[in-house]
Design an enzyme around this catalytic site. Structure first.
Site, short mmCIF file in Angstrom:
data_model
loop_
_atom_site.label_atom_id
_atom_site.label_comp_id
_atom_site.label_asym_id
_atom_site.label_seq_id
_atom_site.Cartn_x
_atom_site.Cartn_y
_atom_site.Cartn_z
N TYR A 291 -9.22 -5.24 2.59
CA TYR A 291 -8.68 -3.96 3.06
C TYR A 291 -8.88 -2.89 1.97
O TYR A 291 -7.93 -2.41 1.38
CB TYR A 291 -7.20 -4.19 3.37
N ARG B 90 -0.54 6.58 15.84
CA ARG B 90 -0.49 7.91 15.22
C ARG B 90 -1.35 8.91 15.97
O ARG B 90 -2.25 8.52 16.72
CB ARG B 90 -0.88 7.87 13.75
N ARG C 95 0.84 -1.21 0.00
CA ARG C 95 0.00 0.00 0.00
C ARG C 95 0.87 1.25 0.00
O ARG C 95 0.45 2.30 -0.45
CB ARG C 95 -0.89 0.03 1.25
N GLU D 216 -4.49 7.37 18.18
CA GLU D 216 -5.09 6.13 17.67
C GLU D 216 -4.35 4.91 18.25
O GLU D 216 -3.16 4.74 18.01
CB GLU D 216 -5.01 6.14 16.14
N ARG E 273 -9.05 -6.38 13.27
CA ARG E 273 -8.27 -5.52 14.14
C ARG E 273 -9.14 -4.33 14.48
O ARG E 273 -9.80 -3.75 13.60
CB ARG E 273 -6.99 -5.07 13.42
N ASP F 2 -9.87 0.70 0.29
CA ASP F 2 -9.97 2.14 0.56
C ASP F 2 -11.33 2.61 0.06
O ASP F 2 -12.05 1.86 -0.62
CB ASP F 2 -8.85 2.89 -0.17
N ARG G 194 10.16 5.58 -2.48
CA ARG G 194 10.70 6.46 -3.53
C ARG G 194 12.14 6.85 -3.24
O ARG G 194 12.49 7.06 -2.08
CB ARG G 194 9.86 7.74 -3.62
#
Ligand code: UDP
Length: 380
Positions: free
Chosen positions: A358, A285, A176, A310, A254, A360, A180
């Site tokens: 999962y 986070r 995901r 979180e 989860r 989006d 770079r």
């Protein structure tokens, strides 16, 4: 088909898009059962009365897609801001850029590599572990970035997020995230992204704004299922194991816990999303929501801010399922439930929970659009 009876369970993106399509394209009526007191599933947002800050109740949601059909569809219901998601992560007392890019690599290794130097360096780091065919998340991550970057930014965050060793997780989870060797710090590599200009609340309001749509809030499917006509079509976006009374056993999920705080300061962390890569803090986070809407000047400049920590949690009956855990065992179990669902021509499973994937937001919308087209074709 206008005389068919349609019932939808859940007002997240799958349920809301199906309701919109069925009512606007078929002229049929739809009743939606929503167990919460609001629509929008986990994408729901609201305006905090005190500060005017838009809060994403179930954690940050940034819309991003490369699917033209989805972008065109969703733009009928909202405009998007020009927000671009950039994530930072704290490791060993320092702040780094995520996903892994040339800033991250140079900072961790204390170098000033150019892109080609970084590529050559990473190739040598990766080669040290001699992994030919990565079989799990850990091996996949090391095959992409080498062990030191994996151990700094992925290993412990992933342990916290999923509550298990990354070796026990499927490799796809880590793909995901882009990797770079340029200074491009965009979190997403998609063609389009932003947040809905007037918020997710307004977006869902518009999607569901049809007199043929009735929403029954605080209403579980369990409590109404025996009263529905036998011929009715059911579009179910909840947990498939619960739908079939756990007959093959419970699926693993989860869960998350959110800890909210309003602070008397204008800016807490200087960015919308700060990850915590190490095990010394239990949360993964901190979201600071005003940073998603810098264009809303009054809320952005107000002397208060809203943050939310979180914490990933073990799922147990009664908590919220947020993520499917797509290991082999769970996927097999899900396929038993999916087969069971297929035996009933009235029933469609959809969304992240219903399809145990999962997804989006954009993939969920795409699935709903495709499911609707298939429904038309099959004259369901
Ligand atoms: N991940 C990580 N470190 C990070 C961010 C992500 O190791 O700083 C891993 C982690 O395993 C996570 C996965 O990448 O579950 C996908 O991250 P994403 O940000 O897409 O997760 P989401 O926002 O859907 O929770």
């Amino acid at each position: 088909m206008a005389n068919e009876q349609f019932f939808i369970v859940g007002t997240g993106f799958f349920g809301a898009v199906m309701a919109e399509r069925i009512t606007s394209q078929l002229g049929a009526s739809v009743t939606i059962f929503e167990k919460r007191p609001h629509f929008g599933g986990n994408s729901y947002s609201y305006l905090d009365r005190d500060t005017g800050i838009e809060c994403h109740k179930y954690g940050s949601h940034i819309f991003h897609t490369s699917i033209p059909k989805v972008w065109k569809y969703i733009n009928q219901f909202t405009d998007f801001t020009s927000y671009r998601h950039h994530v930072l992560t704290k490791h060993a007392g320092q702040v780094f850029a995520m996903p892994i890019n040339l800033f991250t690599i140079n900072q961790l290794y204390q170098k000033n590599f150019t892109p080609s130097e970084a590529q050559e360096f990473l190739a040598a780091e990766i080669a040290r572990d001699k992994l030919s065919a990565p079989k799990n998340l850990e091996e996949k991550a090391i095959s992409l970035i080498g062990r030191p970057l994996y151990e700094a930014f992925i290993k412990n965050y992933t342990k916290k997020q999923w509550g298990c060793d990354p070796k026990e997780l499927p490799a796809e989870i880590i793909t995901r995230l882009p990797v770079r060797t340029s200074y491009n710090t965009n979190y997403f590599a998609d063609t389009w992204q932003g947040v809905p200009k007037d918020g997710y609340f307004a977006l869902f309001q518009k999607l569901l704004d049809n007199p043929k749509i009735t929403i029954k809030y605080n209403c579980t499917y369990e409590s109404v299922k025996n009263e529905l006509p036998k011929s009715a079509k059911i579009i179910y976006t909840g947990m498939p194991d619960a739908l079939f009374d756990y007959k093959f056993g419970p699926l693993n999920w989860r869960s998350l816990k959110f800890e909210w705080e309003t602070l008397d300061m204008q800016d807490y962390q200087g960015t919308a999303s700060m990850n915590y890569a190490d095990l010394d803090v239990a949360y993964t986070r901190i979201h600071e929501f005003k940073h998603y809407n810098p264009e809303r000047l009054a809320a952005f400049n107000c002397p208060k801010t809203i943050i939310c920590r979180e914490y990933p949690e073990t799922y147990q009956l009664g908590t919220e399922p947020y993520y499917p855990i797509n290991n082999e065992e769970n996927n097999k179990l899900y396929s038993l439930y999916a087969e069971e669902a297929q035996k009933d021509p009235r029933l469609i499973l959809g969304g992240r929970l219903g399809q145990y994937k999962y997804f989006d937001m954009d993939k969920t919308i795409n699935n709903a659009l495709e499911t609707f087209d298939k429904m038309l074709k099959n004259n369901l």
